[in-house]
Motif scaffolding. Structure first.
Motif, PDB file in Angstrom:
ATOM      1  N   LYS A 134       0.858  -1.178   0.000  1.00  0.00           N
ATOM      2  CA  LYS A 134       0.000   0.000   0.000  1.00  0.00           C
ATOM      3  C   LYS A 134       0.896   1.229   0.000  1.00  0.00           C
ATOM      4  O   LYS A 134       1.814   1.346   0.816  1.00  0.00           O
ATOM      5  CB  LYS A 134      -0.917  -0.001   1.219  1.00  0.00           C
ATOM      6  N   TYR A 135       0.621   2.157  -0.920  1.00  0.00           N
ATOM      7  CA  TYR A 135       1.410   3.382  -1.063  1.00  0.00           C
ATOM      8  C   TYR A 135       0.477   4.570  -0.884  1.00  0.00           C
ATOM      9  O   TYR A 135      -0.461   4.747  -1.655  1.00  0.00           O
ATOM     10  CB  TYR A 135       2.050   3.415  -2.451  1.00  0.00           C
ATOM     11  N   VAL A 136       0.716   5.382   0.129  1.00  0.00           N
ATOM     12  CA  VAL A 136      -0.126   6.538   0.424  1.00  0.00           C
ATOM     13  C   VAL A 136       0.771   7.711   0.807  1.00  0.00           C
ATOM     14  O   VAL A 136       1.622   7.589   1.703  1.00  0.00           O
ATOM     15  CB  VAL A 136      -1.120   6.245   1.582  1.00  0.00           C
ATOM     16  N   ASP A 137       0.547   8.850   0.160  1.00  0.00           N
ATOM     17  CA  ASP A 137       1.247  10.096   0.497  1.00  0.00           C
ATOM     18  C   ASP A 137       2.756   9.910   0.629  1.00  0.00           C
ATOM     19  O   ASP A 137       3.358  10.285   1.636  1.00  0.00           O
ATOM     20  CB  ASP A 137       0.683  10.707   1.784  1.00  0.00           C
TER      21      ASP A 137
ATOM     22  N   ASN B  98       4.505   7.414   1.258  1.00  0.00           N
ATOM     23  CA  ASN B  98       4.931   6.357   2.186  1.00  0.00           C
ATOM     24  C   ASN B  98       4.298   5.045   1.730  1.00  0.00           C
ATOM     25  O   ASN B  98       3.203   5.039   1.177  1.00  0.00           O
ATOM     26  CB  ASN B  98       4.482   6.674   3.619  1.00  0.00           C
ATOM     27  N   TYR B  99       4.995   3.946   1.977  1.00  0.00           N
ATOM     28  CA  TYR B  99       4.425   2.664   1.585  1.00  0.00           C
ATOM     29  C   TYR B  99       4.604   1.634   2.700  1.00  0.00           C
ATOM     30  O   TYR B  99       5.493   1.728   3.533  1.00  0.00           O
ATOM     31  CB  TYR B  99       5.026   2.146   0.273  1.00  0.00           C
ATOM     32  N   THR B 100       3.695   0.663   2.685  1.00  0.00           N
ATOM     33  CA  THR B 100       3.759  -0.475   3.604  1.00  0.00           C
ATOM     34  C   THR B 100       3.803  -1.736   2.753  1.00  0.00           C
ATOM     35  O   THR B 100       2.911  -1.960   1.923  1.00  0.00           O
ATOM     36  CB  THR B 100       2.522  -0.519   4.525  1.00  0.00           C
TER      37      THR B 100
ATOM     38  N   SER C  31       8.293  -0.140  -9.342  1.00  0.00           N
ATOM     39  CA  SER C  31       8.210  -1.551  -9.718  1.00  0.00           C
ATOM     40  C   SER C  31       8.171  -2.406  -8.459  1.00  0.00           C
ATOM     41  O   SER C  31       8.682  -2.013  -7.407  1.00  0.00           O
ATOM     42  CB  SER C  31       9.387  -1.950 -10.608  1.00  0.00           C
ATOM     43  N   LEU C  32       7.545  -3.544  -8.587  1.00  0.00           N
ATOM     44  CA  LEU C  32       7.439  -4.495  -7.485  1.00  0.00           C
ATOM     45  C   LEU C  32       8.092  -5.788  -7.924  1.00  0.00           C
ATOM     46  O   LEU C  32       7.731  -6.368  -8.952  1.00  0.00           O
ATOM     47  CB  LEU C  32       5.978  -4.741  -7.111  1.00  0.00           C
TER      48      LEU C  32
END
Length: 182
Positions: A12-15, A17-19, A34-35
């Motif tokens: 999850k990528y928000v503002d 920042n990612y988790t 890329s993942l």
């Protein structure tokens, strides 16, 4: 009522920042978004969904990931051969023990013998005059992630050309022989 759709969220990528919810199994590259799936296995072959949300707008892409095992070194087996009327006829089978979605083809680097060797499929029925004993064919085994080549020299067909004799008793080797192996 229908069952609700459930999804496994990998990242999850928000503002800015990612988790990463699959730490150790995936690696996110923030520079190019890329993942990377680490230690990919056949179980990772599935449909993935990529979602980008900006305010009330959401874009969704679906990506089908295919995972292939590379092909192993092929081997060529002589299924049968015969000497008759000044010609040698041999049936060859090319196989690879491992690999997914494998295709087989035969060919030659020598343009003068390309017609003898050109074929798609694992079996090659090769027939050539004994006056032209140096026909070299090659089997190519390939899939979307790998390719291997193994050569076959036609001189292996005839014991008169240095191959193994089909006759066990050397005293009988002068007799005309027609041998078909099935």
């Amino acid at each position: 009522t229908e069952d609700p759709q459930s999804k496994l969220v990998i990242l999850k990528y928000v503002d800015d920042n990612y988790t990463n919810y699959l730490q150790g199994q995936t690696r996110f590259h923030k520079l190019d978004f890329s993942l990377e799936i680490l230690n990919t296995s056949r179980q990772d072959r599935q449909l993935y969904e990529y979602t980008v949300s900006k305010g009330p707008e959401e874009k969704v892409w679906q990506i089908q990931l295919e995972v292939y095992e590379p092909v192993s070194d092929p081997s060529i087996q002589i299924l049968g051969w015969a000497l008759a009327n000044g010609s040698c006829t041999v049936t060859l089978n090319c196989t690879a023990e491992r690999g997914d979605n494998v295709s087989y083809s035969w060919g030659s680097q020598d343009t003068s013998t390309l017609g003898f060797c050109s074929h798609n499929g694992s079996l090659l029925h090769l027939s050539y005059p004994l006056q032209n004993p140096s026909i070299a064919c090659a089997c190519t085994v390939s899939n979307p992630v790998s390719s291997r080549v193994v050569p076959f020299n036609s001189s292996e067909c005839s014991y008169e050309q240095g191959g193994k004799s089909p006759v066990a008793d050397p005293a009988l080797s002068s007799l005309p022989v027609l041998l078909l192996l099935c």
